[in-house]
Design a protein around this motif. Sequence first.
Motif, PDB file in Angstrom:
ATOM      1  N   GLN A   3      -0.654 -17.109  -5.081  1.00 59.33           N
ATOM      2  CA  GLN A   3       0.461 -16.178  -5.188  1.00 59.33           C
ATOM      3  C   GLN A   3       0.086 -14.882  -4.475  1.00 59.33           C
ATOM      4  O   GLN A   3      -0.975 -14.318  -4.727  1.00 59.33           O
ATOM      5  CB  GLN A   3       0.754 -15.902  -6.659  1.00 59.33           C
ATOM      6  CG  GLN A   3       1.911 -14.979  -6.871  1.00 59.33           C
ATOM      7  CD  GLN A   3       2.166 -14.763  -8.363  1.00 59.33           C
ATOM      8  OE1 GLN A   3       1.505 -15.333  -9.212  1.00 59.33           O
ATOM      9  NE2 GLN A   3       3.138 -13.942  -8.664  1.00 59.33           N
ATOM     10  N   GLN A   4       0.961 -14.427  -3.590  1.00 58.04           N
ATOM     11  CA  GLN A   4       0.693 -13.197  -2.859  1.00 58.04           C
ATOM     12  C   GLN A   4       0.914 -11.999  -3.786  1.00 58.04           C
ATOM     13  O   GLN A   4       1.934 -11.898  -4.452  1.00 58.04           O
ATOM     14  CB  GLN A   4       1.614 -13.092  -1.646  1.00 58.04           C
ATOM     15  CG  GLN A   4       1.357 -11.842  -0.838  1.00 58.04           C
ATOM     16  CD  GLN A   4       2.296 -11.735   0.344  1.00 58.04           C
ATOM     17  OE1 GLN A   4       3.223 -12.514   0.475  1.00 58.04           O
ATOM     18  NE2 GLN A   4       2.054 -10.772   1.191  1.00 58.04           N
ATOM     19  N   GLN A   5      -0.062 -11.114  -3.854  1.00 60.25           N
ATOM     20  CA  GLN A   5       0.055  -9.934  -4.694  1.00 60.25           C
ATOM     21  C   GLN A   5       0.497  -8.763  -3.841  1.00 60.25           C
ATOM     22  O   GLN A   5      -0.007  -8.559  -2.740  1.00 60.25           O
ATOM     23  CB  GLN A   5      -1.264  -9.634  -5.366  1.00 60.25           C
ATOM     24  CG  GLN A   5      -1.690 -10.731  -6.308  1.00 60.25           C
ATOM     25  CD  GLN A   5      -2.428 -10.145  -7.479  1.00 60.25           C
ATOM     26  OE1 GLN A   5      -3.057  -9.127  -7.368  1.00 60.25           O
ATOM     27  NE2 GLN A   5      -2.332 -10.814  -8.606  1.00 60.25           N
ATOM     28  N   THR A   6       1.441  -8.001  -4.364  1.00 56.71           N
ATOM     29  CA  THR A   6       1.893  -6.816  -3.655  1.00 56.71           C
ATOM     30  C   THR A   6       1.159  -5.599  -4.210  1.00 56.71           C
ATOM     31  O   THR A   6       0.771  -5.563  -5.368  1.00 56.71           O
ATOM     32  CB  THR A   6       3.411  -6.616  -3.821  1.00 56.71           C
ATOM     33  OG1 THR A   6       3.700  -6.461  -5.214  1.00 56.71           O
ATOM     34  CG2 THR A   6       4.189  -7.779  -3.257  1.00 56.71           C
ATOM     35  N   VAL A   7       0.956  -4.647  -3.359  1.00 55.05           N
ATOM     36  CA  VAL A   7       0.302  -3.401  -3.758  1.00 55.05           C
ATOM     37  C   VAL A   7       1.339  -2.551  -4.485  1.00 55.05           C
ATOM     38  O   VAL A   7       2.435  -2.320  -3.967  1.00 55.05           O
ATOM     39  CB  VAL A   7      -0.236  -2.656  -2.511  1.00 55.05           C
ATOM     40  CG1 VAL A   7      -0.811  -1.315  -2.894  1.00 55.05           C
ATOM     41  CG2 VAL A   7      -1.258  -3.505  -1.791  1.00 55.05           C
ATOM     42  N   PRO A  35      -2.238   8.221  -1.201  1.00 48.90           N
ATOM     43  CA  PRO A  35      -0.964   8.671  -0.637  1.00 48.90           C
ATOM     44  C   PRO A  35      -0.138   7.560   0.010  1.00 48.90           C
ATOM     45  O   PRO A  35       1.089   7.598  -0.026  1.00 48.90           O
ATOM     46  CB  PRO A  35      -1.362   9.714   0.404  1.00 48.90           C
ATOM     47  CG  PRO A  35      -2.758  10.094   0.096  1.00 48.90           C
ATOM     48  CD  PRO A  35      -3.369   8.983  -0.679  1.00 48.90           C
ATOM     49  N   GLU A  36      -0.817   6.553   0.565  1.00 46.31           N
ATOM     50  CA  GLU A  36      -0.076   5.470   1.220  1.00 46.31           C
ATOM     51  C   GLU A  36       0.665   4.584   0.218  1.00 46.31           C
ATOM     52  O   GLU A  36       1.484   3.751   0.623  1.00 46.31           O
ATOM     53  CB  GLU A  36      -0.995   4.638   2.120  1.00 46.31           C
ATOM     54  CG  GLU A  36      -2.150   3.974   1.431  1.00 46.31           C
ATOM     55  CD  GLU A  36      -3.399   4.853   1.319  1.00 46.31           C
ATOM     56  OE1 GLU A  36      -4.433   4.311   0.878  1.00 46.31           O
ATOM     57  OE2 GLU A  36      -3.357   6.062   1.638  1.00 46.31           O
ATOM     58  N   ARG A  37       0.423   4.773  -1.078  1.00 47.47           N
ATOM     59  CA  ARG A  37       1.136   4.016  -2.113  1.00 47.47           C
ATOM     60  C   ARG A  37       2.195   4.852  -2.806  1.00 47.47           C
ATOM     61  O   ARG A  37       2.800   4.413  -3.789  1.00 47.47           O
ATOM     62  CB  ARG A  37       0.129   3.485  -3.137  1.00 47.47           C
ATOM     63  CG  ARG A  37      -0.771   2.423  -2.539  1.00 47.47           C
ATOM     64  CD  ARG A  37      -1.841   1.900  -3.447  1.00 47.47           C
ATOM     65  NE  ARG A  37      -1.420   1.664  -4.812  1.00 47.47           N
ATOM     66  CZ  ARG A  37      -2.252   1.604  -5.846  1.00 47.47           C
ATOM     67  NH1 ARG A  37      -3.554   1.758  -5.663  1.00 47.47           N
ATOM     68  NH2 ARG A  37      -1.810   1.381  -7.050  1.00 47.47           N
ATOM     69  N   VAL A  38       2.420   6.075  -2.290  1.00 46.01           N
ATOM     70  CA  VAL A  38       3.362   6.999  -2.921  1.00 46.01           C
ATOM     71  C   VAL A  38       4.482   7.338  -1.948  1.00 46.01           C
ATOM     72  O   VAL A  38       4.232   7.790  -0.831  1.00 46.01           O
ATOM     73  CB  VAL A  38       2.638   8.301  -3.360  1.00 46.01           C
ATOM     74  CG1 VAL A  38       3.626   9.274  -4.001  1.00 46.01           C
ATOM     75  CG2 VAL A  38       1.482   7.985  -4.304  1.00 46.01           C
ATOM     76  N   THR A  59      15.619   0.490  -8.378  1.00 42.53           N
ATOM     77  CA  THR A  59      15.393  -0.357  -7.196  1.00 42.53           C
ATOM     78  C   THR A  59      14.410  -1.481  -7.475  1.00 42.53           C
ATOM     79  O   THR A  59      14.405  -2.489  -6.772  1.00 42.53           O
ATOM     80  CB  THR A  59      14.831   0.464  -6.008  1.00 42.53           C
ATOM     81  OG1 THR A  59      13.509   0.919  -6.326  1.00 42.53           O
ATOM     82  CG2 THR A  59      15.737   1.615  -5.622  1.00 42.53           C
ATOM     83  N   GLY A  60      13.543  -1.305  -8.467  1.00 43.06           N
ATOM     84  CA  GLY A  60      12.519  -2.299  -8.751  1.00 43.06           C
ATOM     85  C   GLY A  60      11.322  -2.222  -7.824  1.00 43.06           C
ATOM     86  O   GLY A  60      10.420  -3.047  -7.899  1.00 43.06           O
ATOM     87  N   HIS A  61      11.275  -1.210  -6.961  1.00 44.18           N
ATOM     88  CA  HIS A  61      10.179  -1.066  -6.002  1.00 44.18           C
ATOM     89  C   HIS A  61       8.969  -0.334  -6.565  1.00 44.18           C
ATOM     90  O   HIS A  61       7.904  -0.346  -5.951  1.00 44.18           O
ATOM     91  CB  HIS A  61      10.637  -0.304  -4.757  1.00 44.18           C
ATOM     92  CG  HIS A  61      11.712  -0.983  -3.972  1.00 44.18           C
ATOM     93  ND1 HIS A  61      11.659  -2.309  -3.599  1.00 44.18           N
ATOM     94  CD2 HIS A  61      12.889  -0.514  -3.491  1.00 44.18           C
ATOM     95  CE1 HIS A  61      12.749  -2.616  -2.928  1.00 44.18           C
ATOM     96  NE2 HIS A  61      13.518  -1.549  -2.850  1.00 44.18           N
ATOM     97  N   TYR A  62       9.130   0.340  -7.705  1.00 43.12           N
ATOM     98  CA  TYR A  62       8.091   1.246  -8.177  1.00 43.12           C
ATOM     99  C   TYR A  62       7.565   0.880  -9.554  1.00 43.12           C
ATOM    100  O   TYR A  62       8.326   0.512 -10.442  1.00 43.12           O
ATOM    101  CB  TYR A  62       8.619   2.686  -8.191  1.00 43.12           C
ATOM    102  CG  TYR A  62       9.086   3.115  -6.832  1.00 43.12           C
ATOM    103  CD1 TYR A  62       8.166   3.379  -5.821  1.00 43.12           C
ATOM    104  CD2 TYR A  62      10.444   3.199  -6.530  1.00 43.12           C
ATOM    105  CE1 TYR A  62       8.584   3.737  -4.557  1.00 43.12           C
ATOM    106  CE2 TYR A  62      10.867   3.563  -5.263  1.00 43.12           C
ATOM    107  CZ  TYR A  62       9.929   3.831  -4.276  1.00 43.12           C
ATOM    108  OH  TYR A  62      10.340   4.173  -3.017  1.00 43.12           O
ATOM    109  N   LYS A  63       6.236   1.036  -9.728  1.00 45.62           N
ATOM    110  CA  LYS A  63       5.598   0.852 -11.029  1.00 45.62           C
ATOM    111  C   LYS A  63       5.919   2.026 -11.940  1.00 45.62           C
ATOM    112  O   LYS A  63       5.965   1.884 -13.158  1.00 45.62           O
ATOM    113  CB  LYS A  63       4.082   0.747 -10.882  1.00 45.62           C
ATOM    114  CG  LYS A  63       3.615  -0.586 -10.394  1.00 45.62           C
ATOM    115  CD  LYS A  63       3.781  -1.605 -11.491  1.00 45.62           C
ATOM    116  CE  LYS A  63       2.941  -2.827 -11.229  1.00 45.62           C
ATOM    117  NZ  LYS A  63       3.099  -3.808 -12.297  1.00 45.62           N
ATOM    118  N   ALA A  64       6.096   3.208 -11.344  1.00 48.58           N
ATOM    119  CA  ALA A  64       6.434   4.412 -12.106  1.00 48.58           C
ATOM    120  C   ALA A  64       7.038   5.436 -11.151  1.00 48.58           C
ATOM    121  O   ALA A  64       6.836   5.363  -9.932  1.00 48.58           O
ATOM    122  CB  ALA A  64       5.208   4.994 -12.789  1.00 48.58           C
ATOM    123  N   VAL A  65       7.760   6.361 -11.739  1.00 38.32           N
ATOM    124  CA  VAL A  65       8.362   7.474 -11.002  1.00 38.32           C
ATOM    125  C   VAL A  65       7.884   8.761 -11.665  1.00 38.32           C
ATOM    126  O   VAL A  65       7.964   8.888 -12.892  1.00 38.32           O
ATOM    127  CB  VAL A  65       9.904   7.410 -11.051  1.00 38.32           C
ATOM    128  CG1 VAL A  65      10.519   8.611 -10.346  1.00 38.32           C
ATOM    129  CG2 VAL A  65      10.417   6.102 -10.460  1.00 38.32           C
TER     130      VAL A  65
END
Length: 151
Positions: A3-7, A35-38, A59-65
């Motif tokens: 399974q491909q894991q996303t960052v 910073p590249e993950r924000v 959006t479902g794109h973020y672990k947290a805001v």
Amino acid sequence: MTQQQTVPRYAFIKAGWHTEIVSRALDGFTQIIPPERVDVFDVPGAFEMPLMARDLAATGHYKAVAAAALVVDGGIYRHDFVAQAVVDGLMRAGLDTGVPVLSVSLTPHQFQETDHHIAIYAAHFVQKGREAAQAALMIAKTRDSLTAPAS
């Protein structure tokens, strides 16, 4: 097949008022989360943050805001009412979407635009940004463990 894991990605919202201070929270945040993950989003002021936080979380794109603002007593309006509305809205955005929404919003009672106060609050925002990043990572890890398959 593996399974491909996303960052994991994180959203950071900055209010435009007192940007020289508020931006320091992002500095602290990115000392903990690379910073590249924000993804960074600017809004005019604190009052606009809850809506943006809800939309980003949905959006479902973020672990947290995380959302940062400095709400000061400008003498025209009751800044404590604005601050309460913002914090309540951020909490509701998290509860409504199921994505953690973290507040890095400060409401000092005695802020003055002097070099001394600006330096104090800028340094404080760096620390609060770090704390928000640590909280984002901790809550994501805990929530992930709740849904992880049993071994």
